[in-house]
Enzyme design. Structure first.
Site, PDB file in Angstrom:
ATOM      1  N   THR A   1      17.414  64.864 -21.824  1.00 16.60           N
ATOM      2  CA  THR A   1      18.245  63.686 -21.624  1.00 16.60           C
ATOM      3  C   THR A   1      18.587  63.526 -20.154  1.00 16.60           C
ATOM      4  O   THR A   1      18.533  64.475 -19.390  1.00 16.60           O
ATOM      5  CB  THR A   1      19.541  63.859 -22.456  1.00 16.60           C
TER       6      THR A   1
ATOM      7  N   GLY B   1      21.294  68.051 -25.769  1.00 23.48           N
ATOM      8  CA  GLY B   1      21.364  68.349 -27.185  1.00 23.48           C
ATOM      9  C   GLY B   1      22.776  68.632 -27.675  1.00 23.48           C
ATOM     10  O   GLY B   1      23.731  67.934 -27.339  1.00 23.48           O
TER      11      GLY B   1
END
Length: 604
Positions: free
Chosen positions: A412, A495
């Site tokens: 991310t 995560g």
């Protein structure tokens, strides 16, 4: 000795050891390290550095050039939304190991004109033409062909089956239509130029490039998929090294089409048809109508009060409310009665995480398909009820989900931007696992996400796969408020680390007085284990991973309390943090990034 120096008594980097003037040995070696450590600092913690200050605008991203792109857009007259989109586009080019237009996006946005916080859920849906039974049959066929191990559980992590519709481009245009000021072609122009002219690779991204290539080279050997991956990012069959200059002309052309023809170019026009054509021969892939029907949505952020502040997060199908649940539990204990590096502080935070994540696994899903007790999950009464389950002396072997009242309704990148008018954008964007699914549409320069891996295959589970459904999401932006005004826009990628990191940052700042930079540099923990939204549950007790700055006495005490502790010095598990803090008293912004990523803060 200060708190973080006490954290650094053992299993610690040479820099921290030198800084704290402590001699110690690690459990693996009896030799004292003689490596050269850090120098000193005239102010602040010796293991950190100064926040960056500015007054007219600021951007904090995971790549220095992306931060500079955002600042340039602000200087051209753009606002925080324009700059955030520009930075996100640049990161999709420069940090494709974590994000890109093949993934999804979530946004929290403070608008000073309306004095309101807005939330946007830009997550995509599963293919309309594939049922749960068809998905299971396709997974079984992959096992029969030897493409998956016989004992594989859940949806495969790569290939067409975990691919859901990318929501990022839609998210850009949605927030831009409502709040943007510069034309989109001007916003995307810097990234188009970098895609064609080249940019240098930074060290952490080079590390992730190497990991990704090692995986894809084996996974897709001898297939057209590998050729597309190689030709886009790994020319010559090797990962680009730090400092090497790379281009992605295909992505430049794709972004130019989006800049000139708008959102519909991606969801209804030529690009949509080319993406659908790419999947046409693959069972379970997206169809043209899946792109046409995609639409993100504006959502109402939720909040929990903690120490006189309110933390705001987006509701499910993301996991943002897990951070709120953790705070709702933790506010029932005064953590400041112990030192920040103590086993007691770690114990309470870890147990709060375990309790919250049991509810994540039980309740968090696409609200269009599941009844989620949102208000009940965040209520003070429920927080007290869950807190009462924590044994202050011992880790509980196993927790289960609670029963809140129904009262109505990981890779991310994270970035945040502020402008001179007080607009703040908290934006997170991801392709999920690694670089994504490995699916690179011909000639378009990006990889599709594999977010659909997080669906459950268990009938009746709130997060069970269904056609046209949004999977559970890990990516969460955050906004800290006080008295109805924003205090800090921040996020921490990675995560299940994300809600855990959000809480650790706030505990560091609100309970222990760290500044915005120190709060991110301090050693972190990640608890892994327990129930999962996929229905594939881990060890109920789980493993507590800690960074090397945690004292050996603390580790020993945690182990005596029943925690399974492992020290990880890689930095990989513990996410990447960016933040902008609003100093209203002085009329300035203070920005922070951290050592675990390549990023920087650019200020004006």
């Amino acid at each position: 000795m200060n708190t973080l120096c006490k954290l650094a008594l053992s299993l610690v980097t040479p820099i921290l050891l030198s800084a704290c003037a402590v001699q110690t040995t690690s459990p693996q070696s009896s030799a004292v390290s003689t490596e050269l450590g850090a120098g000193g600092r005239p102010v602040g913690e010796i293991w950190s550095r100064s926040p960056v200050y500015g007054t007219r605008g600021m951007a904090a991203t995971a790549h220095p050039l992306a931060s500079q792109v955002a600042l340039d857009v602000l200087k051209q007259g753009g606002n925080a939304v324009d700059a955030a989109i520009a930075a996100n586009a640049a990161l999709g080019l420069m940090e494709p190991t974590g994000n890109g237009i093949g993934g999804d996006i979530f946004v929290l946005l403070w608008d000073p004109d309306t004095q309101k916080l807005y939330g946007y859920n830009g997550s995509g849906r599963s293919p309309q033409g594939q049922s749960l039974e068809q998905l299971k049959q396709r997974i079984a066929a992959m096992k029969a062909r030897g493409e998956l191990p016989e004992d594989h559980q859940g949806i495969p992590s790569h290939g067409p089956l975990p691919v859901s519709v990318p929501g990022t481009v839609d998210g850009w245009f949605a927030i831009h239509a409502r709040f943007g000021s510069l034309p989109m072609n001007q916003v995307l122009a810097p990234t188009i130029d970098y895609a064609r002219g080249g940019f240098p690779v930074t060290p952490v991204i080079a590390y992730y490039f190497d990991r990704s290539w090692n995986f894809f080279e084996k996974k897709y050997a001898g297939t057209p998929h590998l050729a597309n991956i190689r030709d886009t990012w790994f020319k010559g069959g090797e990962a680009p090294a730090a400092g090497s200059v790379v281009t992605n002309k295909d992505l430049g052309d794709t972004l130019e089409a989006i800049a000139l023809d708008g959102r519909d170019a991606f969801y209804k026009g030529r690009l949509a048809r080319e993406m659908a054509d790419y999947f046409e021969s693959m069972e379970g892939g997206l169809a043209y109508e899946d792109f046409v029907q995609h639409e993100g949505e504006w959502v109402e952020p939720g909040s929990v009060e903690y120490r006189g502040y309110e933390l705001y997060e987006l509701p499910p199908n993301g996991q943002g409310f897990a951070a709120l649940q953790m705070l709702s539990i933790l506010k029932n204990v005064d953590l400041t009665q112990w030192e920040r590096g103590s086993a007691e502080v770690f114990h309470y935070m870890v147990e709060a995480k375990r309790l919250a994540f049991e509810d994540v696994a039980r309740y968090y899903a696409d609200p269009a398909f599941a009844d989620i007790p949102l208000e009940g999950l965040l209520s003070d009464a429920y927080g007290r009820e869950r807190f009462a389950l924590i044994d202050p002396e011992q880790a509980s072997p196993e927790f289960g989900p609670g029963e809140p009242k129904l009262e109505g309704e990981g890779d991310t990148t994270y970035l945040t931007v502020a402008d001179e008018n007080g607009m703040l954008v908290s934006l997170i964007q991801s392709n999920y696992r690694g670089m994504g699914s490995g699916m690179v549409p011909d000639g378009l320069g990006f990889m599709f996400q594999d977010r659909g891996e997080l669906f459950s295959l268990e009938p009746g589970h709130p997060n069970v796969y269904a056609p046209g459904k949004r999977p559970f999401h890990t990516i969460i932006p955050a906004m800290l408020m006080k008295d109805g005004q924003p205090v800090m826009s921040y996020g921490l990628m990675g995560g299940s680390m994300q809600p855990q990191g959000h809480v650790q940052i706030l505990v560091n700042m609100l309970d222990f007085g760290m500044n915005v930079q120190e709060a991110g540099d301090a050693a972190r923990f990640l608890h892994d284990g327990g129930s999962e939204t996929t229905g594939i549950d881990g060890d109920p007790l789980g493993t507590l991973y800690v960074e090397p700055g945690v004292a050996v006495e603390t580790i020993g005490r945690l182990e005596a309390m029943g925690h399974k502790v492992e020290v990880d010095s890689s930095g990989v598990r513990f996410g990447g943090y960016q933040a902008i803090y609003v100093d209203r008293e002085n009329g300035s912004y203070a920005g922070a990034t951290e050592m675990r990523k390549d990023g920087t803060v650019a200020a004006w």
